[in-house]
Design a protein around this motif. Structure first.
Motif, PDB file in Angstrom:
ATOM      1  N   LYS A 218       0.646  -1.091  -0.059  1.00 42.97           N
ATOM      2  CA  LYS A 218      -0.216  -0.002   0.191  1.00 42.97           C
ATOM      3  C   LYS A 218       1.217   1.254   0.124  1.00 42.97           C
ATOM      4  N   SER A 219       2.087   0.834   0.848  1.00 43.04           N
ATOM      5  CA  SER A 219       2.893   2.538   1.070  1.00 43.04           C
ATOM      6  C   SER A 219       3.379   3.149  -0.817  1.00 43.04           C
ATOM      7  N   LEU A 220       4.154   1.735  -1.462  1.00 47.69           N
ATOM      8  CA  LEU A 220       4.231   1.805  -2.263  1.00 47.69           C
ATOM      9  C   LEU A 220       3.418   2.566  -3.469  1.00 47.69           C
ATOM     10  N   THR A 221       2.595   1.818  -3.662  1.00 43.35           N
ATOM     11  CA  THR A 221       0.915   2.177  -4.289  1.00 43.35           C
ATOM     12  C   THR A 221       0.354   3.930  -3.724  1.00 43.35           C
ATOM     13  N   ILE A 222       0.541   4.368  -2.622  1.00 44.57           N
ATOM     14  CA  ILE A 222      -0.307   5.267  -3.055  1.00 44.57           C
ATOM     15  C   ILE A 222       1.454   6.668  -2.940  1.00 44.57           C
ATOM     16  N   GLN A 223       2.585   6.071  -2.937  1.00 43.08           N
ATOM     17  CA  GLN A 223       3.591   6.859  -2.907  1.00 43.08           C
ATOM     18  C   GLN A 223       3.836   7.591  -4.485  1.00 43.08           C
ATOM     19  N   LYS A 224       3.119   6.323  -5.353  1.00 41.41           N
ATOM     20  CA  LYS A 224       3.091   6.209  -6.841  1.00 41.41           C
ATOM     21  C   LYS A 224       1.541   7.346  -6.870  1.00 41.41           C
ATOM     22  N   ARG A 225       0.648   6.810  -6.115  1.00 39.83           N
ATOM     23  CA  ARG A 225      -0.880   8.037  -6.713  1.00 39.83           C
ATOM     24  C   ARG A 225      -0.285   9.402  -5.995  1.00 39.83           C
ATOM     25  N   ASP A 226       0.659   9.967  -5.404  1.00 39.76           N
ATOM     26  CA  ASP A 226       0.795  10.837  -4.790  1.00 39.76           C
ATOM     27  C   ASP A 226       1.691  11.825  -5.834  1.00 39.76           C
ATOM     28  N   LEU A 227       2.650  10.512  -6.506  1.00 39.35           N
ATOM     29  CA  LEU A 227       3.393  11.194  -7.545  1.00 39.35           C
ATOM     30  C   LEU A 227       3.463  11.479  -8.701  1.00 39.35           C
ATOM     31  N   VAL A 228       1.682  10.903  -9.201  1.00 39.18           N
ATOM     32  CA  VAL A 228       0.960  11.521 -10.566  1.00 39.18           C
ATOM     33  C   VAL A 228       0.295  12.326 -10.240  1.00 39.18           C
ATOM     34  N   ALA A 229      -0.161  12.632  -8.687  1.00 38.77           N
ATOM     35  CA  ALA A 229      -1.106  14.032  -8.277  1.00 38.77           C
ATOM     36  C   ALA A 229       0.173  14.989  -8.292  1.00 38.77           C
ATOM     37  N   GLN A 230       1.265  14.673  -7.908  1.00 42.84           N
ATOM     38  CA  GLN A 230       2.338  15.688  -8.167  1.00 42.84           C
ATOM     39  C   GLN A 230       2.601  16.843 -10.155  1.00 42.84           C
ATOM     40  N   ARG A 231       2.290  15.530 -10.565  1.00 45.03           N
ATOM     41  CA  ARG A 231       2.530  15.814 -12.103  1.00 45.03           C
ATOM     42  C   ARG A 231       1.065  16.464 -12.833  1.00 45.03           C
ATOM     43  N   VAL A 232       0.587  15.699 -12.115  1.00 43.63           N
ATOM     44  CA  VAL A 232      -1.009  16.060 -12.598  1.00 43.63           C
ATOM     45  C   VAL A 232      -0.858  17.598 -12.270  1.00 43.63           C
ATOM     46  N   ALA A 233      -0.776  18.043 -11.545  1.00 41.15           N
ATOM     47  CA  ALA A 233      -0.590  19.447 -10.956  1.00 41.15           C
ATOM     48  C   ALA A 233       0.714  20.232 -11.824  1.00 41.15           C
ATOM     49  N   GLU A 234       1.599  19.601 -11.732  1.00 41.95           N
ATOM     50  CA  GLU A 234       2.304  20.084 -12.908  1.00 41.95           C
ATOM     51  C   GLU A 234       2.196  20.701 -14.219  1.00 41.95           C
ATOM     52  N   LEU A 235       0.894  19.357 -14.708  1.00 44.80           N
ATOM     53  CA  LEU A 235       0.666  19.357 -16.692  1.00 44.80           C
ATOM     54  C   LEU A 235      -0.308  20.732 -16.230  1.00 44.80           C
ATOM     55  N   THR A 236      -1.231  20.864 -15.514  1.00 40.14           N
ATOM     56  CA  THR A 236      -2.331  22.139 -15.209  1.00 40.14           C
ATOM     57  C   THR A 236      -1.176  22.822 -14.793  1.00 40.14           C
ATOM     58  N   ARG A 237      -0.805  23.511 -14.480  1.00 40.50           N
ATOM     59  CA  ARG A 237      -0.014  24.327 -14.488  1.00 40.50           C
ATOM     60  C   ARG A 237       0.509  24.822 -15.596  1.00 40.50           C
ATOM     61  N   PHE A 238       1.429  23.964 -16.507  1.00 42.82           N
ATOM     62  CA  PHE A 238       1.628  23.830 -17.796  1.00 42.82           C
ATOM     63  C   PHE A 238       0.910  24.519 -18.896  1.00 42.82           C
ATOM     64  N   HIS A 239      -0.775  24.095 -18.523  1.00 41.51           N
ATOM     65  CA  HIS A 239      -1.567  23.775 -19.608  1.00 41.51           C
ATOM     66  C   HIS A 239      -1.880  25.678 -19.117  1.00 41.51           C
ATOM     67  N   GLN A 240      -2.219  25.657 -18.103  1.00 41.46           N
ATOM     68  CA  GLN A 240      -2.577  27.486 -17.513  1.00 41.46           C
ATOM     69  C   GLN A 240      -1.782  28.605 -17.846  1.00 41.46           C
ATOM     70  N   SER A 241      -0.466  28.620 -18.007  1.00 45.49           N
ATOM     71  CA  SER A 241       0.802  29.444 -18.811  1.00 45.49           C
ATOM     72  C   SER A 241       0.611  29.156 -19.829  1.00 45.49           C
ATOM     73  N   LEU A 242       0.984  27.988 -20.779  1.00 45.82           N
ATOM     74  CA  LEU A 242       0.318  27.753 -22.476  1.00 45.82           C
ATOM     75  C   LEU A 242      -1.058  28.071 -23.185  1.00 45.82           C
ATOM     76  N   SER A 243      -2.107  28.474 -22.053  1.00 47.26           N
ATOM     77  CA  SER A 243      -2.914  28.991 -22.758  1.00 47.26           C
ATOM     78  C   SER A 243      -3.379  30.391 -22.606  1.00 47.26           C
ATOM     79  N   VAL A 244      -2.208  31.251 -21.277  1.00 44.11           N
ATOM     80  CA  VAL A 244      -1.868  33.433 -20.625  1.00 44.11           C
ATOM     81  C   VAL A 244      -1.433  33.350 -22.413  1.00 44.11           C
ATOM     82  N   LEU A 245      -0.219  32.610 -22.887  1.00 42.26           N
ATOM     83  CA  LEU A 245       0.253  32.901 -23.311  1.00 42.26           C
ATOM     84  C   LEU A 245      -0.077  32.716 -24.860  1.00 42.26           C
TER      85      LEU A 245
END
Length: 137
Positions: free
Chosen positions: A82-109
């Motif tokens: 479960k710890s391995l799974t949660i670590q992976k899930r949290d990493l994916v959540a971080q990446r999703v947040a980063e991609l969301t920021r990229f998307h927002q910045s590119l939209s502004v541009l």
């Protein structure tokens, strides 16, 4: 089973099986006298496990760890898995947040640019990228 039969049952290429073998995730139970890989039903099940783990986002290193836990279940706990799974899930959540920021910045541009055939001398995208505060608006 020959490598082609296993590949067909799993809907993958023989190169995929060789790739996982090269990385130490899958080893055929035995080889024939001629040196051909001979996979067992257990090998087929292990490959299914590998493919499922890959499909949900685990890396090769993480899959190796899961396989080691699976092989020696009596020495490990569900907490570890479960710890391995949660670590992976949290990493994916971080990446999703980063991609969301990229998307927002590119939209502004994209919104700042007229997109016309004018020369890029005054391109608002280039100007915004040069301006340190340009994307924080």
């Amino acid at each position: 089973m020959k490598i082609g039969e296993v590949a067909a049952q799993l809907s993958v290429s023989t190169d995929t099986l060789r790739y996982y073998e090269k990385h130490g995730l899958l080893m055929p139970s035995r080889r024939t006298e001629a040196g051909y890989r001979d996979y067992s039903l257990s090998d087929l099940k292990q490959m299914r496990f590998i493919l499922r783990a890959k499909d949900v986002g685990f890396s090769l290193t993480e899959i190796k760890e899961l396989l080691a836990i699976k092989l020696y279940k009596h020495q490990h706990s569900c907490h570890e898995v479960k710890s391995l799974t949660i670590q992976k899930r949290d990493l994916v959540a971080q990446r999703v947040a980063e991609l969301t920021r990229f998307h927002q910045s590119l939209s502004v541009l994209a919104e700042k640019c007229c997109g016309g055939e004018e020369l890029a001398d005054n391109c608002s995208i280039l100007t915004t990228l040069e301006d340190i505060d340009g994307l924080t608006q």
